[in-house]
Design an enzyme around this catalytic site. Structure first.
Site, PDB file in Angstrom:
ATOM      1  N   LYS A  77       0.656  -0.948   0.208  1.00  0.00           N
ATOM      2  CA  LYS A  77       0.162   0.347   0.359  1.00  0.00           C
ATOM      3  C   LYS A  77       0.711   1.431   0.314  1.00  0.00           C
ATOM      4  CE  LYS A  77      -4.352  -1.547   1.750  1.00  0.00           C
ATOM      5  NZ  LYS A  77      -4.595  -2.181   2.591  1.00  0.00           N
ATOM      6  N   GLU A 109      -1.779   6.585   8.358  1.00  0.00           N
ATOM      7  CA  GLU A 109      -2.375   7.440   6.739  1.00  0.00           C
ATOM      8  C   GLU A 109      -3.362   8.336   7.926  1.00  0.00           C
ATOM      9  OE1 GLU A 109      -3.656   5.813   2.897  1.00  0.00           O
ATOM     10  OE2 GLU A 109      -5.334   6.039   4.027  1.00  0.00           O
ATOM     11  N   HIS A 167     -14.218  -2.394   8.139  1.00  0.00           N
ATOM     12  CA  HIS A 167     -13.647  -1.985   6.518  1.00  0.00           C
ATOM     13  C   HIS A 167     -14.273  -3.300   6.011  1.00  0.00           C
ATOM     14  CE1 HIS A 167     -11.765   0.421   9.130  1.00  0.00           C
ATOM     15  NE2 HIS A 167     -11.084  -0.282  10.125  1.00  0.00           N
ATOM     16  N   ARG A 207      -7.030  -7.346  -9.844  1.00  0.00           N
ATOM     17  CA  ARG A 207      -7.445  -8.563  -9.502  1.00  0.00           C
ATOM     18  C   ARG A 207      -9.456  -8.521  -9.797  1.00  0.00           C
ATOM     19  NH1 ARG A 207     -11.021  -8.070  -4.529  1.00  0.00           N
ATOM     20  NH2 ARG A 207      -9.599  -7.362  -2.632  1.00  0.00           N
TER      21      ARG A 207
HETATM   22  P1  ADP Z   1     -13.009  -6.635  -2.871  1.00  0.00           P
HETATM   23  O1  ADP Z   1     -12.450  -5.802  -2.205  1.00  0.00           O
HETATM   24  O2  ADP Z   1     -13.562  -7.462  -4.183  1.00  0.00           O
HETATM   25  O3  ADP Z   1     -15.296  -6.403  -2.086  1.00  0.00           O
HETATM   26  P2  ADP Z   1     -12.447  -7.432  -0.551  1.00  0.00           P
HETATM   27  O4  ADP Z   1     -11.216  -6.700   0.228  1.00  0.00           O
HETATM   28  O5  ADP Z   1     -13.743  -7.699   0.947  1.00  0.00           O
HETATM   29  O6  ADP Z   1     -13.092  -7.747  -1.535  1.00  0.00           O
HETATM   30  O7  ADP Z   1     -11.847  -8.853  -0.230  1.00  0.00           O
HETATM   31  C1  ADP Z   1     -12.338 -10.645  -1.477  1.00  0.00           C
HETATM   32  C2  ADP Z   1     -11.990 -11.611  -0.745  1.00  0.00           C
HETATM   33  O8  ADP Z   1     -10.639 -11.720  -0.990  1.00  0.00           O
HETATM   34  C3  ADP Z   1     -13.173 -12.096   0.356  1.00  0.00           C
HETATM   35  O9  ADP Z   1     -13.429 -13.210   0.819  1.00  0.00           O
HETATM   36  C4  ADP Z   1     -11.940 -11.386   1.087  1.00  0.00           C
HETATM   37  O10 ADP Z   1     -11.916 -12.488   2.778  1.00  0.00           O
HETATM   38  C5  ADP Z   1     -10.652 -11.895   0.953  1.00  0.00           C
HETATM   39  N1  ADP Z   1      -8.575 -11.198   0.686  1.00  0.00           N
HETATM   40  C6  ADP Z   1      -9.178 -10.849   1.015  1.00  0.00           C
HETATM   41  N2  ADP Z   1      -7.045  -9.903   1.219  1.00  0.00           N
HETATM   42  C7  ADP Z   1      -6.936 -10.948   1.030  1.00  0.00           C
HETATM   43  C8  ADP Z   1      -5.756 -11.806   1.240  1.00  0.00           C
HETATM   44  N3  ADP Z   1      -4.309 -10.604   1.255  1.00  0.00           N
HETATM   45  N4  ADP Z   1      -5.225 -12.609   1.174  1.00  0.00           N
HETATM   46  C9  ADP Z   1      -6.590 -13.785   1.036  1.00  0.00           C
HETATM   47  N5  ADP Z   1      -7.860 -13.201   0.714  1.00  0.00           N
HETATM   48  C10 ADP Z   1      -7.822 -12.371   0.727  1.00  0.00           C
HETATM   49  P1  ADP Z   2      -8.252  -3.076   2.392  1.00  0.00           P
HETATM   50  O1  ADP Z   2      -6.897  -2.859   1.629  1.00  0.00           O
HETATM   51  O2  ADP Z   2      -8.047  -4.249   3.189  1.00  0.00           O
HETATM   52  O3  ADP Z   2      -9.491  -3.271   1.629  1.00  0.00           O
HETATM   53  P2  ADP Z   2      -8.089  -0.637   1.594  1.00  0.00           P
HETATM   54  O4  ADP Z   2      -7.244   0.256   2.474  1.00  0.00           O
HETATM   55  O5  ADP Z   2      -8.392   0.198   0.936  1.00  0.00           O
HETATM   56  O6  ADP Z   2      -7.977  -1.887   3.080  1.00  0.00           O
HETATM   57  O7  ADP Z   2      -9.022   0.229   3.438  1.00  0.00           O
HETATM   58  C1  ADP Z   2     -10.257  -0.516   3.935  1.00  0.00           C
HETATM   59  C2  ADP Z   2     -11.399   0.140   4.056  1.00  0.00           C
HETATM   60  O8  ADP Z   2     -10.791   0.948   5.348  1.00  0.00           O
HETATM   61  C3  ADP Z   2     -11.502   1.865   3.243  1.00  0.00           C
HETATM   62  O9  ADP Z   2     -13.082   1.378   2.750  1.00  0.00           O
HETATM   63  C4  ADP Z   2     -12.392   3.066   4.376  1.00  0.00           C
HETATM   64  O10 ADP Z   2     -13.634   1.693   4.816  1.00  0.00           O
HETATM   65  C5  ADP Z   2     -11.444   2.406   5.409  1.00  0.00           C
HETATM   66  N1  ADP Z   2     -10.437   3.715   5.168  1.00  0.00           N
HETATM   67  C6  ADP Z   2      -9.378   3.271   4.411  1.00  0.00           C
HETATM   68  N2  ADP Z   2      -8.646   4.349   4.093  1.00  0.00           N
HETATM   69  C7  ADP Z   2      -9.034   5.036   5.264  1.00  0.00           C
HETATM   70  C8  ADP Z   2      -8.609   6.713   5.707  1.00  0.00           C
HETATM   71  N3  ADP Z   2      -7.168   6.729   5.259  1.00  0.00           N
HETATM   72  N4  ADP Z   2      -9.213   7.107   6.701  1.00  0.00           N
HETATM   73  C9  ADP Z   2     -10.643   6.384   6.742  1.00  0.00           C
HETATM   74  N5  ADP Z   2     -11.107   5.256   6.235  1.00  0.00           N
HETATM   75  C10 ADP Z   2     -10.152   4.506   5.506  1.00  0.00           C
END
Ligand code: ADP
Ligand code: ADP
Ligand code: MG
Length: 685
Positions: free
Chosen positions: A116, A204, A239, A296
């Protein structure tokens, strides 16, 4: 040309990919673990190969097994789906080395975006706005807290500690004050080390109430980069998204243009090839910031498919074949609106605790604009080894209102029994004015959690619900028909005698939500006058005593069912209702007026299940998993609500907390131990 493709995934996405393969004339090969052998996607595939035992490390995450399965079975490509190895750069690289096409981007793009901090750096270079933060250190060792503290002051509180390798909402901690930083770093690192084998964290700036808006991008190997518009994904718990829609109700055309341009420029700058998603946060002033890029297919891709009438898996495969994209940006015009609800096997009222076990029933409606993606069927077993997604329900409409109406009806007509699910929560979300108004932020769910999880039924509705459950009890106990056998609940009642002569009496305690209802149910002798003497065969009348009043109803079971698995027509003093019923053990699943009730039924003489008292002293594992942290020591005094043990199951951490203040008598497991459901974790005194 890809002729044969191995699907390195499971559940709904494996079946989803198969569908496109079938459509394209590609032979699909399902790869499965022992836990998934009987899922419908396995027998439907053209060919199936066993990977190994249930744990993901020995099946869906085992790269060598997957490659061997692909090569040994003549597959020329592998589709990783999402999760598991979808964002694993090494897997993409290994596929390339072994001459198997990886349906996804190359290792370089995955590596750059999988980190990230690195992703933010690259996007900022490409002119994409990012949030201020601290990228963290390049070391795997323990975090330098003094340095993090200084960087945190610079970023400013509140801030988020985020796992650099994070995904699926894991490894994210909110820090409001400097004094919380150390604990947040420690806990984010532990989760990240366990989930991603990478404990690095970054900081962040936290945006208090943002919208999560993401853009789908598509890039071919000939330099074309397109965007497929946006998805709004602000309905989240922990989240993680649970309801998504397209288009986003909050974007102005200008903002949409600016964000799309940023997504395309950013993707172009990193030389991206394939389908990907650029996630942004949008703040209250309409400013947007890059969050991360998922390299993906996304869980919520169907809403994009619905508004653009495209097949994203087909496009992924065509790109992987090296073909130029046949679509042009200027030809893409979204039509209507689409909403997706993620139906999860989880108990929303118990902190979203995942549920495992057999799906006694799983049935979805079909109709115009409706789509269901699921990897399960009635009788399938939800395993503790994977995540809790049961199905995705997608509704399209010419307008957002129509999509929402269709979604509500789809949720009402969905039947799932045997496990707790978030179906009632999804319904509450789709009915909530903030959601229907389209103004919701990522804080929506937590702000309204109470109201969404515990929508109290108005008294008239509650009465209908209790009476419907009484009709189920009557049916289950073999009402009216042959004399009750010794095992029947009627048997005891008859012995006791109730002064009503022939009418057997059944006393039950029904638990509906958190409330218990003591009822006395009598099946009345057939009354010829009742319905002009023309009683449908099998129909019967009941009298129910509940809350000091007597209620009468008539019940007419549909001919095609059997007690405990049927539809009942009810007549409540002139109000006619239909109930869909499933019963198993003490569990009751009843759908009435489009509401899905989960209840339990017990004999008043029995101890209420899981009641306080003796049980509170002995804390058991609520589901199978692994102990990731033991936060207390034997002999220690703890306050009510204090976290004692952290259990990880189905990719989520569950705190086991003290039900009351007291002293820890014994701890039965240590960190790293596996536990079964019901194992005694902690004894308190
Ligand atoms: P999207 O961003 O596509 O909405 P999610 O972030 O919720 O999906 O994650 C997509 C799927 O992948 C979920 O089933 C979650 O549990 C799984 N997942 C997400 N990140 C990882 C990871 N780093 N390793 C294994 N499974 C993951
Ligand atoms: P992941 O890889 O687990 O999906 P993200 O970085 O995409 O993680 O963040 C997942 C969620 O967490 C976001 O959709 C948002 O709701 C919350 N989030 C992440 N970063 C921030 C931020 N800087 N401020 C507020 N909410 C955040
Ligand atoms: Mg994300």
């Amino acid at each position: 040309m890809i002729e044969s493709l191995l699907i390195a995934n499971r559940g709904e996405i494996a079946r989803r990919i198969q569908r496109t393969c079938r459509d394209m004339g590609i032979r699909s090969i399902a790869a499965y673990s022992d836990a998934d052998r009987d899922l419908p996607g396995i027998s439907e595939a053209d060919w199936a190969v066993r990977l190994g035992p249930a744990p993901a490390a020995e099946s869906y995450l085992d790269m060598e097994k997957l490659l061997a399965a692909a090569i040994g079975n003549g597959a020329d490509a592998i589709h990783p789906g999402y999760g598991f190895l979808a964002e694993n750069a090494r897997f993409s690289e290994l596929c390339r080395e072994r001459g198997v096409v990886f349906v996804g981007p190359g290792p370089e793009a995955i590596r750059a975006m999988g980190d990230k901090a690195e992703a933010k750096r690259r996007m900022a270079q490409a002119g994409v706005p990012v949030l201020p933060g601290y990228a963290g250190e390049e070391t795997d060792g323990p975090a330098d807290l003094a340095l993090l503290g200084r960087e945190a002051e610079r970023v400013g509180y509140p801030l988020l500690v985020k796992a650099v390798a994070g995904g699926g909402g894991r490894g994210i901690r909110l820090v409001e004050h400097a004094r919380q930083l150390a604990a947040a770093v420690e806990s984010a690192q532990r989760e990240a080390a366990g989930a991603f084998h990478d404990p690095r964290v970054m900081l962040e700036r936290y945006i208090p109430a943002p919208h999560h808006v993401e853009f789908q991008v598509l890039a071919d190997s000939h330099g074309a980069v397109l965007h497929l518009f946006e998805r709004e994904c602000s309905v989240q718990r922990r989240h993680q998204k649970i309801v998504e829609e397209a288009p986003s109700p909050i974007l102005t055309p200008e903002l949409r243009r600016a964000m799309a341009e940023a997504a395309v420029n950013g993707s172009r700058a990193i030389g991206y090839v394939g389908a990907g998603t650029v996630e942004f946060l949008v703040d209250g002033e309409g400013r947007f910031f890059f969050l991360e890029m998922n390299t993906r297919l996304q869980v919520e891709h169907p809403v994009t498919e619905a508004i653009l009438d495209l097949d994203l898996v087909r496009l992924q495969i065509e790109i992987a074949e090296g073909r130029p994209l046949a679509i042009r940006q200027e030809h893409l015009a979204p039509r209507g609106a689409a909403i997706e609800c993620r139906l999860n096997a989880e108990d929303a009222r118990r902190r979203f605790m995942p549920s495992v076990g057999r799906l006694a029933r799983l049935k979805f409606p079909a109709g115009p604009g409706l789509r269901v993606d699921t990897g399960f069927a009635t009788g399938s077993v939800v395993s503790p080894h994977y995540d809790s997604l049961l199905a995705k329900l997608i509704a399209w409409g010419a307008s957002r209102d129509e999509a929402l109406r269709r979604m509500r009806r789809m949720l009402e007509r969905t039947q799932v029994a045997g496990l707790p699910t978030n179906l009632p929560l999804l319904q509450a979300i789709c009915d909530h004015p903030e959601f229907t108004g389209g103004e919701y932020t990522t804080r929506f769910l937590e702000t309204h959690e109470q109201a969404l999880l515990e929508r109290p039924a108005p008294p008239s509705l509650l009465r209908e619900q209790v009476l419907a459950l009484c009709a189920v009890e009557a049916r289950l106990s073999g009402r009216g028909s042959a004399p009750a056998g010794p095992g029947s609940p009627w048997a005891g009642a008859a012995r006791l005698g109730d002064g009503l002569g022939a009418a057997p009496t059944l006393r039950r305690v029904l638990k509906l939500g958190e409330a218990e209802h003591a009822v006395t149910v009598r099946v009345l002798p057939p009354s010829p006058s009742g319905h002009g003497g023309r009683e449908p065969a099998g129909a019967f009348a009941l009298s129910v005593e509940w809350r000091g009043a007597t209620h009468r109803l008539r019940c007419d079971p549909a001919a095609d069912g059997k007690p405990g698995d049927e539809r009942l027509a009810l007549d409540l003093e002139g109000v006619r209702l239909e109930a869909t019923v499933y019963a198993e053990g003490d569990g009751r699943w009843v759908t009435l007026r489009g509401m899905h009730l989960t209840a339990t039924s017990r004999d008043p003489a029995d101890e209420p299940a899981g009641a306080a008292g003796a049980d509170a002293q002995r804390l058991q594992a609520p589901l199978p998993g692994k102990v990731v942290k033991v936060a207390v020591k034997a002999g220690q005094s703890v306050a009510a609500g204090e976290v004692l043990v952290l259990l990880e199951a189905m990719k989520v951490e569950h705190p086991i907390t003290a039900p009351h203040a007291g002293r820890i008598k014994a701890l039965r497991f240590k960190e790293g131990d596996s536990v079964q459901r019901g194992d005694l974790l902690v004894e308190m005194e």
